[in-house]
Scaffold this motif. Structure first.
Motif, PDB file in Angstrom:
ATOM      1  N   ASP A  99      -6.179   0.159  -5.119  1.00 24.24           N
ATOM      2  CA  ASP A  99      -7.407  -0.661  -5.570  1.00 24.24           C
ATOM      3  C   ASP A  99      -6.940  -1.866  -6.412  1.00 24.24           C
ATOM      4  O   ASP A  99      -7.663  -2.694  -6.323  1.00 24.24           O
ATOM      5  N   ASN A 100      -6.393  -1.461  -7.349  1.00 27.15           N
ATOM      6  CA  ASN A 100      -5.953  -2.299  -8.608  1.00 27.15           C
ATOM      7  C   ASN A 100      -4.955  -3.431  -8.135  1.00 27.15           C
ATOM      8  O   ASN A 100      -4.977  -4.624  -8.812  1.00 27.15           O
ATOM      9  N   VAL A 101      -4.297  -3.196  -7.304  1.00 27.16           N
ATOM     10  CA  VAL A 101      -3.217  -4.207  -7.264  1.00 27.16           C
ATOM     11  C   VAL A 101      -2.815  -4.866  -5.648  1.00 27.16           C
ATOM     12  O   VAL A 101      -2.392  -5.883  -5.733  1.00 27.16           O
ATOM     13  N   ALA A 102      -3.456  -4.158  -4.746  1.00 23.28           N
ATOM     14  CA  ALA A 102      -3.138  -4.825  -3.240  1.00 23.28           C
ATOM     15  C   ALA A 102      -4.065  -5.728  -2.944  1.00 23.28           C
ATOM     16  O   ALA A 102      -3.360  -6.898  -2.371  1.00 23.28           O
ATOM     17  N   THR A 103      -5.106  -6.031  -3.430  1.00 22.33           N
ATOM     18  CA  THR A 103      -5.780  -7.317  -3.150  1.00 22.33           C
ATOM     19  C   THR A 103      -5.350  -8.601  -3.890  1.00 22.33           C
ATOM     20  O   THR A 103      -5.069  -9.580  -3.368  1.00 22.33           O
ATOM     21  N   PRO A 104      -4.941  -8.472  -5.278  1.00 26.30           N
ATOM     22  CA  PRO A 104      -4.440  -9.451  -5.818  1.00 26.30           C
ATOM     23  C   PRO A 104      -2.878 -10.100  -5.144  1.00 26.30           C
ATOM     24  O   PRO A 104      -2.770 -11.212  -5.164  1.00 26.30           O
ATOM     25  N   ILE A 105      -1.934  -9.161  -4.859  1.00 27.33           N
ATOM     26  CA  ILE A 105      -0.860  -9.376  -4.238  1.00 27.33           C
ATOM     27  C   ILE A 105      -1.133  -9.920  -2.894  1.00 27.33           C
ATOM     28  O   ILE A 105      -0.427 -11.010  -2.411  1.00 27.33           O
ATOM     29  N   ALA A 106      -2.143  -9.312  -2.155  1.00 24.18           N
ATOM     30  CA  ALA A 106      -2.472 -10.094  -0.943  1.00 24.18           C
ATOM     31  C   ALA A 106      -2.730 -11.644  -1.075  1.00 24.18           C
ATOM     32  O   ALA A 106      -2.496 -12.645  -0.413  1.00 24.18           O
ATOM     33  N   ALA A 107      -3.689 -12.033  -2.258  1.00 28.25           N
ATOM     34  CA  ALA A 107      -3.759 -13.512  -2.633  1.00 28.25           C
ATOM     35  C   ALA A 107      -2.648 -14.209  -3.098  1.00 28.25           C
ATOM     36  O   ALA A 107      -2.381 -15.364  -2.718  1.00 28.25           O
ATOM     37  N   SER A 108      -1.696 -13.527  -3.602  1.00 31.69           N
ATOM     38  CA  SER A 108      -0.598 -14.261  -4.356  1.00 31.69           C
ATOM     39  C   SER A 108       0.228 -14.783  -3.378  1.00 31.69           C
ATOM     40  O   SER A 108       0.921 -15.802  -3.335  1.00 31.69           O
ATOM     41  N   ILE A 151       0.842  -1.346  -0.107  1.00 26.61           N
ATOM     42  CA  ILE A 151       0.034  -0.004  -0.247  1.00 26.61           C
ATOM     43  C   ILE A 151       0.924   1.178   0.115  1.00 26.61           C
ATOM     44  O   ILE A 151       0.489   2.258  -0.827  1.00 26.61           O
ATOM     45  N   VAL A 152       1.803   1.387   0.943  1.00 26.92           N
ATOM     46  CA  VAL A 152       2.655   2.474   0.857  1.00 26.92           C
ATOM     47  C   VAL A 152       3.714   2.492  -0.477  1.00 26.92           C
ATOM     48  O   VAL A 152       3.646   3.758  -0.926  1.00 26.92           O
ATOM     49  N   GLY A 153       4.000   1.558  -0.918  1.00 27.26           N
ATOM     50  CA  GLY A 153       4.862   1.658  -2.319  1.00 27.26           C
ATOM     51  C   GLY A 153       3.867   2.109  -3.343  1.00 27.26           C
ATOM     52  O   GLY A 153       4.401   2.921  -4.211  1.00 27.26           O
ATOM     53  N   SER A 154       2.451   1.699  -3.543  1.00 32.50           N
ATOM     54  CA  SER A 154       1.742   2.032  -4.359  1.00 32.50           C
ATOM     55  C   SER A 154       1.555   3.503  -4.337  1.00 32.50           C
ATOM     56  O   SER A 154       1.164   4.115  -5.394  1.00 32.50           O
TER      57      SER A 154
END
Length: 443
Positions: A190-199, A179-182
Motif C-alpha cells: 500500500d505504501n510503495v505500489a501506487t507511487p511506483i506506478a506513478a513514477s 506487488i510480488v516483490g513487496s
C-alpha cells in the motif's frame, strides 16, 4: 464454500478473520508507526516525483513537434492518458495490495488467477478509455473553434488507443513485479505500489504518445490509411482480452460494473486537458507544460496512497456496508487528520511530505531548465482538499457496498489533475498580470 460467500458478501471480501487476532493487531500497530510509514513512502514518493519531472521535460520538448503544433487537441489527450495511471495502474496496484494484505495471494494458483484476470481487464479498459478520450478531445477541440477534420480525428483516435494499450501493458507488468516483490520482502505494498506506478506511468505514457503521434502525422499525407489500420488493430484485440478477463470471477465482476469510475474520471481529466490546451495555445504561457505533470502528480500520488491504506483497513476490519465507529455520522475535515481512526497519522505524514517534495522537484526543474516563482501553498491546499475528499469518498463507497480499491482512486486522481491544471493556469495568469510579461513565463 468460503465464509464470505456463505454470508453473501461481495467477491472482494476475503477470509479476513481467519488470521490470528494477535497477528492482525501486531501488523496494524507496525503500519501505524509514523516513522516506518514515512520511510517506506519517502523513496517511492521521490521516485514518482522525479518521474513526473522527467515527464514535464519530455512534454516541454515535444510541444514544439509538428504533430503537437498543428493538432493541438493532442494536449487535451495528455491529462486523460496520464490519468490512466490513476484509472488503471493505481487501481490495479490498490486491488493487488489489498489482496496481498488480506492473504488472497498466498496460494500460487489464486495469485496468478488474480494477476492474469486483472491484467486482461486492464487492457480492455485501457482500449475503451483511450478511444473515448480521443472522442472527447475531438469534441472539446471542435466545439470552441467550429472546425473539424476527419484525418485529424482518426489520428487522435489511433494515437490515443495505441498509447493507452501499450503503456497500460508495460505498466501492468511493472506493477505485478512491484506487488510480488513487496510481498516477498515484507514491505507493505500500500505504501510503495501506487507511487511506483506513478513514477513510470507519466514518462512512459508521454513518450509513447509523442512518438506515435509524430509518426502518424508524418504518414498523414503520403499514407493516410495508416492511422485507421493502427486504430483498428488495437480495437480488434479487445474481444480477446474480454474472453480472458471473463474467466476469472474477480475481473468478471469489474468487467461489467467497473466502467463508471474510469469513464467519469476520463471526462474530468479531459476538462483539465482543455484548460491545458487553451493555456499552451497562448504563446506567453507556453512554459506551463513543464510543471503540469509535476503539480498533478504530487497530489495524485499522495491521495492514492491514503485511499489504498483506508481501503485495506476497511477490508481487514469491516464487512461491506459497515464502517468503523469513528467514521459514522456527518463528515468533518478534522477527522481526517486528528481523528481516532487508524489512518489519520498517515494523512499527517503525507501532508508533511508536500512542501519539501514540491521544493525538491521545482529546484530540479530549475537546475535543468528554469524556475517558476510558485507558491507551494496552493499545492498544499490541493493535497489537503484531496485527502479530505479521499477520507469521505472511500468510507461512503464502502458504506454503499462498492469496493473502494476499484472505484475511489480514478475519481481522486482525476480531481487532482483538474485541480492541479486549473490552479497552475491561474498562477501563470497571475504572474502575467502582476508584470512578468516578457513572453516566456516559465518557458
Amino acid at each position: 464454500i468460503p465464509s464470505y460467500r456463505r454470508s453473501g458478501y461481495p467477491w472482494w471480501t476475503s477470509e479476513l478473520n481467519q488470521r490470528p487476532a494477535r497477528s492482525r493487531m501486531a501488523t496494524d500497530k507496525r503500519r501505524q508507526s509514523p516513522l516506518a510509514m514515512a520511510l517506506q513512502i519517502l523513496l517511492p514518493f521521490l521516485l514518482a516525483g522525479f518521474g513526473t519531472v522527467s515527464a514535464g521535460m519530455v512534454l516541454d520538448i515535444v510541444q514544439h513537434w509538428e504533430a503537437f503544433q498543428y493538432i493541438t487537441e493532442i494536449f487535451i489527450l495528455v491529462p486523460a492518458l496520464l490519468g490512466l495511471k490513476g484509472n488503471l495502474e493505481m487501481t490495479l496496484a490498490s486491488r493487488l495490495s489489498t489482496a496481498v494484505n488480506v492473504g488472497k495471494m498466498d496460494s500460487p494458483i489464486e495469485k496468478w488467477n488474480l494477476i492474469i484476470g486483472n491484467l486482461a481487464l486492464k487492457q480492455v479498459q485501457a482500449t475503451v478509455v483511450g478511444f473515448l478520450a480521443a472522442v472527447a478531445a475531438v469534441v472539446l477541440g471542435w466545439i470552441p473553434e467550429g472546425k473539424f477534420q476527419m484525418s485529424h480525428a482518426v489520428l487522435l483516435c489511433s494515437s490515443s488507443v495505441a498509447t493507452a494499450f501499450i503503456a497500460s501493458l508495460l505498466q501492468g507488468i511493472i506493477m505485478v513485479g512491484v506487488i510480488v516483490g513487496s510481498k516477498k520482502t515484507g514491505i507493505n505494498p500500500d505504501n510503495v505500489a501506487t507511487p511506483i506506478a506513478a513514477s513510470f506511468g507519466d514518462l512512459i505514457t508521454l513518450a509513447i504518445l509523442a512518438w506515435i503521434s509524430q509518426g502518424l502525422y508524418k504518414c498523414l499525407d503520403s499514407y493516410p490509411y495508416v492511422s485507421s489500420v493502427v486504430c483498428a488493430f488495437f480495437m480488434c484485440l479487445t474481444p480477446l482480452w474480454i474472453v480472458i478477463s471473463s474467466k476469472h470471477p474477480a475481473s468478471r465482476t469489474l468487467l461489467y460494473s467497473g466502467w463508471e469510475p474510469v469513464i467519469t474520471a476520463m471526462v474530468i481529466s479531459s476538462i483539465g486537458g482543455l484548460i491545458l490546451d487553451k493555456t499552451v495555445s497562448d504563446p506567453n504561457l507556453a512554459g506551463i507544460v513543464v510543471y503540469t505533470p509535476v503539480i498533478n502528480g504530487i497530489g495524485g500520488n499522495l491521495v492514492a496512497i491514503q485511499s489504498s491504506r483506508i481501503s485495506t483497513h476497511l477490508h481487514f476490519h469491516c464487512a461491506p456496508g459497515e464502517v468503523p465507529d469513528e467514521a459514522k455520522g456527518c463528515y468533518y475535515p478534522c477527522r481526517t487528520f486528528f481523528g481516532t481512526g487508524a489512518n489519520h497519522r498517515s494523512a499527517q505524514v503525507l501532508l508533511l511530505l508536500v512542501i519539501p517534495g514540491h521544493l525538491i522537484f521545482l529546484y530540479t526543474i530549475h537546475l535543468m531548465k528554469s524556475f517558476l516563482q510558485s507558491n507551494p501553498s496552493f499545492l498544499l491546499s490541493q493535497v489537503l482538499l484531496l485527502l479530505c475528499i479521499s477520507d469521505w469518498m472511500v468510507h461512503s463507497m464502502w458504506r454503499s457496498g462498492k469496493d473502494p480499491d476499484s472505484f475511489s482512486i480514478p475519481y481522486l486522481t482525476a480531481l487532482g489533475d483538474l485541480l492541479g491544471t486549473a490552479l497552475l493556469a491561474l498562477s501563470f495568469h497571475f504572474l502575467w498580470v502582476i508584470g512578468d510579461q516578457d513572453s516566456d513565463v516559465g518557458d
